[in-house]
Design a protein around this motif. Sequence first.
Motif, PDB file in Angstrom:
ATOM      1  N   ALA A  51     -15.323 -53.603 -74.031  1.00  0.00           N
ATOM      2  CA  ALA A  51     -13.596 -52.722 -74.087  1.00  0.00           C
ATOM      3  C   ALA A  51     -13.368 -51.991 -72.645  1.00  0.00           C
ATOM      4  CB  ALA A  51     -13.973 -51.687 -75.524  1.00  0.00           C
ATOM      5  N   PHE A  52     -14.060 -51.586 -72.004  1.00  0.00           N
ATOM      6  CA  PHE A  52     -14.033 -51.317 -71.160  1.00  0.00           C
ATOM      7  C   PHE A  52     -13.773 -51.050 -69.340  1.00  0.00           C
ATOM      8  CE2 PHE A  52     -17.270 -48.632 -73.805  1.00  0.00           C
ATOM      9  CZ  PHE A  52     -16.655 -47.199 -73.517  1.00  0.00           C
ATOM     10  N   LEU A  53     -12.200 -51.586 -69.801  1.00  0.00           N
ATOM     11  CA  LEU A  53     -11.866 -52.379 -68.466  1.00  0.00           C
ATOM     12  C   LEU A  53     -11.968 -51.363 -67.081  1.00  0.00           C
ATOM     13  CD1 LEU A  53      -9.448 -54.239 -67.570  1.00  0.00           C
ATOM     14  CD2 LEU A  53      -8.018 -52.845 -67.196  1.00  0.00           C
ATOM     15  N   ASP A  54     -12.893 -50.276 -66.903  1.00  0.00           N
ATOM     16  CA  ASP A  54     -13.061 -50.035 -65.514  1.00  0.00           C
ATOM     17  C   ASP A  54     -14.337 -50.263 -65.908  1.00  0.00           C
ATOM     18  OD1 ASP A  54     -14.538 -47.463 -63.906  1.00  0.00           O
ATOM     19  OD2 ASP A  54     -12.288 -47.559 -63.692  1.00  0.00           O
ATOM     20  N   ALA A  55     -15.597 -51.103 -64.580  1.00  0.00           N
ATOM     21  CA  ALA A  55     -16.345 -51.614 -64.309  1.00  0.00           C
ATOM     22  C   ALA A  55     -17.256 -50.149 -64.598  1.00  0.00           C
ATOM     23  CB  ALA A  55     -16.160 -52.466 -62.888  1.00  0.00           C
ATOM     24  N   ASN A  56     -17.309 -49.842 -63.388  1.00  0.00           N
ATOM     25  CA  ASN A  56     -17.576 -48.406 -64.040  1.00  0.00           C
ATOM     26  C   ASN A  56     -18.475 -47.654 -65.659  1.00  0.00           C
ATOM     27  OD1 ASN A  56     -18.473 -47.870 -61.214  1.00  0.00           O
ATOM     28  ND2 ASN A  56     -17.164 -47.150 -60.757  1.00  0.00           N
ATOM     29  N   ASN A  57     -17.019 -47.115 -65.954  1.00  0.00           N
ATOM     30  CA  ASN A  57     -17.628 -47.318 -67.296  1.00  0.00           C
ATOM     31  C   ASN A  57     -18.612 -48.079 -68.519  1.00  0.00           C
ATOM     32  OD1 ASN A  57     -15.887 -44.811 -66.460  1.00  0.00           O
ATOM     33  ND2 ASN A  57     -13.523 -45.749 -67.463  1.00  0.00           N
ATOM     34  N   GLY A  58     -18.215 -49.523 -68.026  1.00  0.00           N
ATOM     35  CA  GLY A  58     -18.676 -50.766 -68.286  1.00  0.00           C
ATOM     36  C   GLY A  58     -20.001 -50.032 -68.161  1.00  0.00           C
ATOM     37  N   LYS A  59     -20.583 -49.894 -67.144  1.00  0.00           N
ATOM     38  CA  LYS A  59     -22.284 -49.687 -66.740  1.00  0.00           C
ATOM     39  C   LYS A  59     -22.774 -48.638 -67.787  1.00  0.00           C
ATOM     40  CE  LYS A  59     -21.348 -52.100 -61.736  1.00  0.00           C
ATOM     41  NZ  LYS A  59     -21.208 -51.560 -60.641  1.00  0.00           N
ATOM     42  N   ILE A  60     -21.728 -47.297 -67.729  1.00  0.00           N
ATOM     43  CA  ILE A  60     -22.480 -46.290 -68.270  1.00  0.00           C
ATOM     44  C   ILE A  60     -22.380 -46.249 -69.344  1.00  0.00           C
ATOM     45  CG2 ILE A  60     -21.624 -43.746 -69.509  1.00  0.00           C
ATOM     46  CD1 ILE A  60     -19.632 -43.809 -66.363  1.00  0.00           C
ATOM     47  N   PHE A  61     -21.613 -47.137 -70.249  1.00  0.00           N
ATOM     48  CA  PHE A  61     -21.751 -48.118 -71.664  1.00  0.00           C
ATOM     49  C   PHE A  61     -23.410 -48.514 -72.434  1.00  0.00           C
ATOM     50  CE2 PHE A  61     -20.925 -49.999 -76.170  1.00  0.00           C
ATOM     51  CZ  PHE A  61     -20.515 -48.449 -76.580  1.00  0.00           C
ATOM     52  N   ASP A  62     -23.260 -49.645 -70.423  1.00  0.00           N
ATOM     53  CA  ASP A  62     -25.270 -50.768 -71.201  1.00  0.00           C
ATOM     54  C   ASP A  62     -25.642 -49.644 -70.989  1.00  0.00           C
ATOM     55  OD1 ASP A  62     -23.174 -52.464 -71.916  1.00  0.00           O
ATOM     56  OD2 ASP A  62     -23.490 -52.617 -69.580  1.00  0.00           O
ATOM     57  N   VAL A  63     -25.872 -48.440 -70.013  1.00  0.00           N
ATOM     58  CA  VAL A  63     -26.758 -48.037 -69.437  1.00  0.00           C
ATOM     59  C   VAL A  63     -27.316 -47.006 -70.871  1.00  0.00           C
ATOM     60  CG1 VAL A  63     -27.648 -45.490 -68.641  1.00  0.00           C
ATOM     61  CG2 VAL A  63     -26.451 -47.411 -67.471  1.00  0.00           C
ATOM     62  N   ARG A 114      -9.563 -46.922 -81.465  1.00  0.00           N
ATOM     63  CA  ARG A 114      -8.688 -46.903 -80.387  1.00  0.00           C
ATOM     64  C   ARG A 114      -8.174 -47.724 -79.334  1.00  0.00           C
ATOM     65  NH1 ARG A 114      -6.007 -41.286 -79.747  1.00  0.00           N
ATOM     66  NH2 ARG A 114      -4.624 -42.056 -78.575  1.00  0.00           N
ATOM     67  N   LEU A 115      -9.873 -47.567 -79.058  1.00  0.00           N
ATOM     68  CA  LEU A 115     -10.433 -48.204 -77.475  1.00  0.00           C
ATOM     69  C   LEU A 115     -10.555 -49.827 -78.048  1.00  0.00           C
ATOM     70  CD1 LEU A 115     -11.089 -48.131 -74.181  1.00  0.00           C
ATOM     71  CD2 LEU A 115     -12.816 -47.504 -75.267  1.00  0.00           C
ATOM     72  N   LYS A 116     -10.704 -49.964 -78.976  1.00  0.00           N
ATOM     73  CA  LYS A 116     -11.088 -52.241 -79.512  1.00  0.00           C
ATOM     74  C   LYS A 116      -9.629 -52.444 -79.474  1.00  0.00           C
ATOM     75  CE  LYS A 116     -13.560 -55.231 -81.029  1.00  0.00           C
ATOM     76  NZ  LYS A 116     -14.799 -55.787 -80.155  1.00  0.00           N
ATOM     77  N   ASP A 117      -8.787 -51.130 -80.150  1.00  0.00           N
ATOM     78  CA  ASP A 117      -7.089 -51.381 -80.052  1.00  0.00           C
ATOM     79  C   ASP A 117      -6.768 -52.722 -78.867  1.00  0.00           C
ATOM     80  OD1 ASP A 117      -7.894 -51.631 -83.221  1.00  0.00           O
ATOM     81  OD2 ASP A 117      -6.275 -49.532 -83.181  1.00  0.00           O
ATOM     82  N   VAL A 118      -6.803 -51.430 -78.384  1.00  0.00           N
ATOM     83  CA  VAL A 118      -6.553 -51.623 -76.174  1.00  0.00           C
ATOM     84  C   VAL A 118      -7.612 -53.558 -75.908  1.00  0.00           C
ATOM     85  CG1 VAL A 118      -6.501 -50.799 -74.137  1.00  0.00           C
ATOM     86  CG2 VAL A 118      -5.918 -49.152 -76.055  1.00  0.00           C
ATOM     87  N   GLU A 119      -8.654 -53.382 -76.324  1.00  0.00           N
ATOM     88  CA  GLU A 119      -9.048 -54.135 -76.202  1.00  0.00           C
ATOM     89  C   GLU A 119      -8.481 -55.224 -76.648  1.00  0.00           C
ATOM     90  OE1 GLU A 119     -13.661 -56.737 -75.919  1.00  0.00           O
ATOM     91  OE2 GLU A 119     -12.879 -54.457 -77.309  1.00  0.00           O
ATOM     92  N   ARG A 121      -5.835 -56.472 -77.958  1.00  0.00           N
ATOM     93  CA  ARG A 121      -4.360 -56.538 -77.031  1.00  0.00           C
ATOM     94  C   ARG A 121      -4.670 -57.418 -75.569  1.00  0.00           C
ATOM     95  NH1 ARG A 121      -1.610 -52.467 -75.760  1.00  0.00           N
ATOM     96  NH2 ARG A 121      -2.700 -50.492 -76.841  1.00  0.00           N
ATOM     97  N   ARG A 122      -5.610 -56.633 -75.600  1.00  0.00           N
ATOM     98  CA  ARG A 122      -5.799 -57.081 -73.362  1.00  0.00           C
ATOM     99  C   ARG A 122      -6.187 -58.532 -73.948  1.00  0.00           C
ATOM    100  NH1 ARG A 122      -8.755 -53.156 -71.870  1.00  0.00           N
ATOM    101  NH2 ARG A 122     -10.449 -53.836 -72.022  1.00  0.00           N
ATOM    102  N   GLY A 128      -2.927 -65.538 -74.215  1.00  0.00           N
ATOM    103  CA  GLY A 128      -1.740 -66.157 -73.780  1.00  0.00           C
ATOM    104  C   GLY A 128      -1.530 -66.663 -72.607  1.00  0.00           C
ATOM    105  N   GLN A 129      -1.789 -65.735 -71.535  1.00  0.00           N
ATOM    106  CA  GLN A 129      -2.199 -67.056 -70.075  1.00  0.00           C
ATOM    107  C   GLN A 129      -2.897 -67.933 -70.116  1.00  0.00           C
ATOM    108  OE1 GLN A 129      -3.264 -63.472 -67.642  1.00  0.00           O
ATOM    109  NE2 GLN A 129      -1.003 -62.564 -68.100  1.00  0.00           N
ATOM    110  N   GLU A 130      -3.900 -67.903 -70.897  1.00  0.00           N
ATOM    111  CA  GLU A 130      -4.633 -69.151 -70.837  1.00  0.00           C
ATOM    112  C   GLU A 130      -3.938 -70.251 -71.073  1.00  0.00           C
ATOM    113  OE1 GLU A 130      -9.266 -70.807 -70.870  1.00  0.00           O
ATOM    114  OE2 GLU A 130      -8.494 -68.650 -70.913  1.00  0.00           O
TER     115      GLU A 130
END
Length: 468
Positions: A51-63, A114-119, A121-122, A128-130
Amino acid sequence: MKRRESITTYNRVAPVEELPESPELERAVLGALILEPAYLPDVRAIVESSAFLDANNGKIFDVLAAMDDEQAKIDLYTLLQRCKQTGAGIETAYLAQLTQCVGSGVNVLDHARRLKDVEIRRRLCLFGQELSARAAADPDGVLDWATEEITAIASDTVRAGDIMPLSDVLRATLDRLEQRQKARLSGACVGVPTGLQRLDAITGGWRGGQLIVLAGRPAMGKSAVMLYFARAAAASGVPVCIFSLEMPNDQLAGRMLVGGSDVSAGAFRVGNIDADGWYKLEQTRSALSALPVYLNDRAGISMTTIRSQCRTLQRRGRCGMVVIDYLQLLDTSTGNRTSTREREVAEASRAAKLLAKEIDAPVILLSQLSRKVEERADKTPLLSDLRESGAIEQDADIVAFIDRPAMYGAQTIETSRYGTISSEGVGVLHIAKNREGATGRIYFRHNDSLTQITDYETGTTSTSENPF
C-alpha cells in the motif's frame, strides 16, 4: 439520402500519467504507528507494505510488522536500530519527521482504510494499462487473465463483516437451527432436496457452503445422477447452474426430455418418434422450461471463469446450486512449469470449495475414479480411489460414489436394509464421507438408459432397450 449506420463506440480516456498516491497518508500511518504501536495489529489487517508507494515507507512498515511478529518493544530508538540491522537505509531524521506528522494514533485506522483505497485505485489503473496492452498484443486468454486479476483486486478489499463477534455467530446459528426445525416439523427437506428420500434423511439435503464430490468410473452414471439432483433442486425452486465440460447442452437437454417423457431413448436418438411421443416430449419441454436451470457447455473452462459467472448469476438471483461435470476436464493450467497435475487438480478442488463458501450455495463436483477399482476383487469404491489428488477428499464435505454392481457381472446385492436384492436396474450411492452426518449406502432404481431414477422403495422404473 444515405442511411446512417449505427456504430458502437466506447469512451476513450487518456492514459493515466500519474498513478494515485498519497505520501501524506503514508507518513501519517507510519508516524501514528511509531507513536502508538498498539494499533499495529489492526492496521496490518487493513494494509500491507504494498500500500506504500514510497519504497522507504514500505521498508519501514515491513520492519514494524517483523517487530510486531516478534512482540518486540517498538519506539523511535528500537525502530531505528532494527532498520540499521536490516540494511533498510532509513535515516534518523526521516523517522523523526514521521512522528511529527501526527499528534497521536487516534485516527490511524481511518487513515489506513483511506490508504487502502488509494492502493486499490492504483492497482486498478495498472490493471487497465496492462489489460489494454495484452488485448492489443495477444488477445488469447486475456478474458480469463482479466477475470482472475480483477477478482484478486476485489477480494483484497477490506470487508467489515469478515470478523464477527461470537455472540452474533451464535445468534445466527440458532436462527438457522430454528429454520431447520420448522422444515423438519412440516415434513420438508432442511436443505436443497436431493430427490432421494433416503439421501435426504442422511444428509439433510444439500447445504450452502458444501462441496459435494460425486465420483465414479466411466459409464457408471455420474452425469445421469447429476441431472437428477439438478432437476430435484430446480423443482423445489432453487436455481441451478450446470457447467458441463463433457456433454453439449443439447445432449443434456435430450436426456432430461427422455427422462421426463418416458419416450424410448433409442427412438429419441434415431428420430423414430410417433405422434404420441411428440405430444409427451412437448409436454415435458413445457414443464422443464419452467425450471430455473442454466447451462454452460464450454469445453476446458477454468474455475476462475466459473467463479466469475456464478457470482454474476447469484447477484441476479439465478445461482442457488452449482454443478460441475467434471473435475478432470477443467482447465487447471497455471503457467508454472514446475507444477504437477496432482497439484493443479488440488487447486481446482480447493477453488470449488471456496466458491461454495463465497456464494453460500452447494457445489456438486463430479470426479473420475482411478482404475484401481476394477483391479480389485471387491469393486466397492474407496476414498483412496479418487483420481489424481488426495486433496479432493480433504476439501469435500460429502463424498458419494456411484456404483452399479450389475456392470461388473454381479447378479445380486447383499444389503442390510433390504436383504438380498437383484442388481438389475439398481444403483448404489456409497456415502463415504459426510462431514456433518452419517455415512452409508443409498439404493436407487433406474431404467436402462439411466434417464429415470427413483427411490428404491418407490418401485421399478420403465425400461428402454438401448442406452441413451
